[in-house]
Design a protein around this motif. Structure first.
Motif, PDB file in Angstrom:
ATOM      1  N   ILE A 252      -5.308   5.592  -2.397  1.00  0.00           N
ATOM      2  CA  ILE A 252      -4.625   4.608  -2.103  1.00  0.00           C
ATOM      3  C   ILE A 252      -4.206   3.775  -3.676  1.00  0.00           C
ATOM      4  O   ILE A 252      -5.023   3.888  -4.306  1.00  0.00           O
ATOM      5  CB  ILE A 252      -5.230   3.441  -1.256  1.00  0.00           C
ATOM      6  CG1 ILE A 252      -4.171   2.472  -1.062  1.00  0.00           C
ATOM      7  CG2 ILE A 252      -6.495   2.962  -1.880  1.00  0.00           C
ATOM      8  CD1 ILE A 252      -4.792   1.479  -0.200  1.00  0.00           C
TER       9      ILE A 252
ATOM     10  N   TRP B  94       0.998  -1.278  -0.054  1.00  0.00           N
ATOM     11  CA  TRP B  94       0.023  -0.088   0.029  1.00  0.00           C
ATOM     12  C   TRP B  94       0.657   1.210  -0.031  1.00  0.00           C
ATOM     13  O   TRP B  94       1.609   1.331   0.661  1.00  0.00           O
ATOM     14  CB  TRP B  94      -0.974   0.161   1.307  1.00  0.00           C
ATOM     15  CG  TRP B  94      -1.914  -0.939   1.046  1.00  0.00           C
ATOM     16  CD1 TRP B  94      -2.234  -1.818   0.335  1.00  0.00           C
ATOM     17  CD2 TRP B  94      -3.022  -0.806   2.022  1.00  0.00           C
ATOM     18  NE1 TRP B  94      -3.445  -2.465   0.648  1.00  0.00           N
ATOM     19  CE2 TRP B  94      -4.047  -1.791   1.770  1.00  0.00           C
ATOM     20  CE3 TRP B  94      -3.529   0.079   2.998  1.00  0.00           C
ATOM     21  CZ2 TRP B  94      -5.057  -2.013   2.569  1.00  0.00           C
ATOM     22  CZ3 TRP B  94      -4.601  -0.271   4.066  1.00  0.00           C
ATOM     23  CH2 TRP B  94      -5.647  -1.308   3.611  1.00  0.00           C
TER      24      TRP B  94
ATOM     25  N   TYR C  24      -8.323   0.753   6.429  1.00  0.00           N
ATOM     26  CA  TYR C  24      -7.843   2.059   6.813  1.00  0.00           C
ATOM     27  C   TYR C  24      -9.358   2.988   7.024  1.00  0.00           C
ATOM     28  O   TYR C  24     -10.535   2.640   6.573  1.00  0.00           O
ATOM     29  CB  TYR C  24      -7.076   2.485   5.942  1.00  0.00           C
ATOM     30  CG  TYR C  24      -7.673   2.849   4.458  1.00  0.00           C
ATOM     31  CD1 TYR C  24      -8.204   4.135   4.022  1.00  0.00           C
ATOM     32  CD2 TYR C  24      -7.568   1.817   3.508  1.00  0.00           C
ATOM     33  CE1 TYR C  24      -8.945   4.076   2.959  1.00  0.00           C
ATOM     34  CE2 TYR C  24      -8.144   1.888   2.244  1.00  0.00           C
ATOM     35  CZ  TYR C  24      -8.766   3.301   1.755  1.00  0.00           C
ATOM     36  OH  TYR C  24      -9.241   3.415   0.512  1.00  0.00           O
TER      37      TYR C  24
ATOM     38  N   TYR D 231      -2.195   0.553  -4.490  1.00  0.00           N
ATOM     39  CA  TYR D 231      -1.844  -0.682  -4.177  1.00  0.00           C
ATOM     40  C   TYR D 231      -1.467  -1.678  -5.257  1.00  0.00           C
ATOM     41  O   TYR D 231      -1.999  -1.955  -6.035  1.00  0.00           O
ATOM     42  CB  TYR D 231      -2.833  -1.422  -3.145  1.00  0.00           C
ATOM     43  CG  TYR D 231      -4.176  -1.358  -3.433  1.00  0.00           C
ATOM     44  CD1 TYR D 231      -4.526  -2.707  -4.056  1.00  0.00           C
ATOM     45  CD2 TYR D 231      -5.052  -0.436  -3.824  1.00  0.00           C
ATOM     46  CE1 TYR D 231      -5.857  -2.813  -4.457  1.00  0.00           C
ATOM     47  CE2 TYR D 231      -6.589  -0.604  -4.363  1.00  0.00           C
ATOM     48  CZ  TYR D 231      -6.764  -1.941  -4.637  1.00  0.00           C
ATOM     49  OH  TYR D 231      -8.071  -2.016  -5.183  1.00  0.00           O
TER      50      TYR D 231
ATOM     51  N   PHE E 168       0.029   5.889  -0.135  1.00  0.00           N
ATOM     52  CA  PHE E 168      -1.120   6.791  -0.199  1.00  0.00           C
ATOM     53  C   PHE E 168      -0.454   7.968  -0.633  1.00  0.00           C
ATOM     54  O   PHE E 168       0.275   8.663  -0.004  1.00  0.00           O
ATOM     55  CB  PHE E 168      -1.934   7.017   1.242  1.00  0.00           C
ATOM     56  CG  PHE E 168      -2.536   5.926   1.489  1.00  0.00           C
ATOM     57  CD1 PHE E 168      -4.086   5.863   1.299  1.00  0.00           C
ATOM     58  CD2 PHE E 168      -2.081   4.946   2.326  1.00  0.00           C
ATOM     59  CE1 PHE E 168      -4.928   4.984   1.731  1.00  0.00           C
ATOM     60  CE2 PHE E 168      -3.080   3.585   2.543  1.00  0.00           C
ATOM     61  CZ  PHE E 168      -4.591   3.967   2.339  1.00  0.00           C
TER      62      PHE E 168
ATOM     63  N   VAL F 265      -3.962   3.283   9.211  1.00  0.00           N
ATOM     64  CA  VAL F 265      -4.127   1.769   8.730  1.00  0.00           C
ATOM     65  C   VAL F 265      -3.923   0.975   9.848  1.00  0.00           C
ATOM     66  O   VAL F 265      -3.061   1.191  10.759  1.00  0.00           O
ATOM     67  CB  VAL F 265      -2.801   1.667   7.695  1.00  0.00           C
ATOM     68  CG1 VAL F 265      -2.849   0.335   7.331  1.00  0.00           C
ATOM     69  CG2 VAL F 265      -2.971   2.297   6.362  1.00  0.00           C
TER      70      VAL F 265
END
Length: 151
Positions: free
Chosen positions: A117, A60, A107, A119, A62, A69
């Motif tokens: 996000i 992950w 989260y 990922y 951001f 998280v």
């Protein structure tokens, strides 16, 4: 820290045009294989929790917004079985977070701005056999309190 979780502190290279940042490199020793890169936007105060995977690992990042998280270890053979960890990620703390399979994750968006996000997963999503298992955000077995505490 939950066993198998890895953090990569990210470096921003800035100049008068903006910044550049390497989020994942093949020599970072984070993912054993690459499956899919995805992105999602969540609005302020949204909670997306919990889910876990039996086959895939998640990485992950951001790039915008800030989030809390929460991870919870479901691996019975892990030294951190049933442990819960909290990480603060986003613009104010740019890190990449590796979440191993069988670690529940979710989260909450903090502040007044949406969070994005990005990922990466070790396997691509298969709608015929989704590797995604849900747990309610308020599951008593995890017992995490998502409210912000003021002193």
């Amino acid at each position: 820290m939950i066993e198998g979780v890895k953090i990569k502190k990210l470096q921003k290279y800035t100049d008068d045009r903006g910044y550049f940042m390497e989020v994942l490199r093949d020599d970072d020793d984070l993912l054993e294989r690459f499956g899919q890169l995805s992105a999602s936007l969540s609005y302020p105060q949204v909670i997306k929790a919990f889910h876990y995977h039996k086959k895939q690992d998640d990485l992950w990042f951001f790039p915008t917004g800030n989030v809390q998280v929460v991870l919870h270890d479901l691996r019975e053979d892990s030294s951190t079985y049933k442990c819960t960890d909290v990480y603060y990620m986003g613009e104010n703390n740019p890190i990449s977070l590796l979440i191993p399979r069988m670690v529940a994750h979710g989260y909450r968006v903090l502040g007044n701005q949406p969070a994005i996000i990005m990922y990466i997963t070790t396997y691509s999503y298969n709608p015929l056999e989704p590797d995604e298992y849900r747990i309610p955000y308020n599951d008593p077995g995890i017992g995490f309190d998502w409210t912000t505490k003021f002193k």
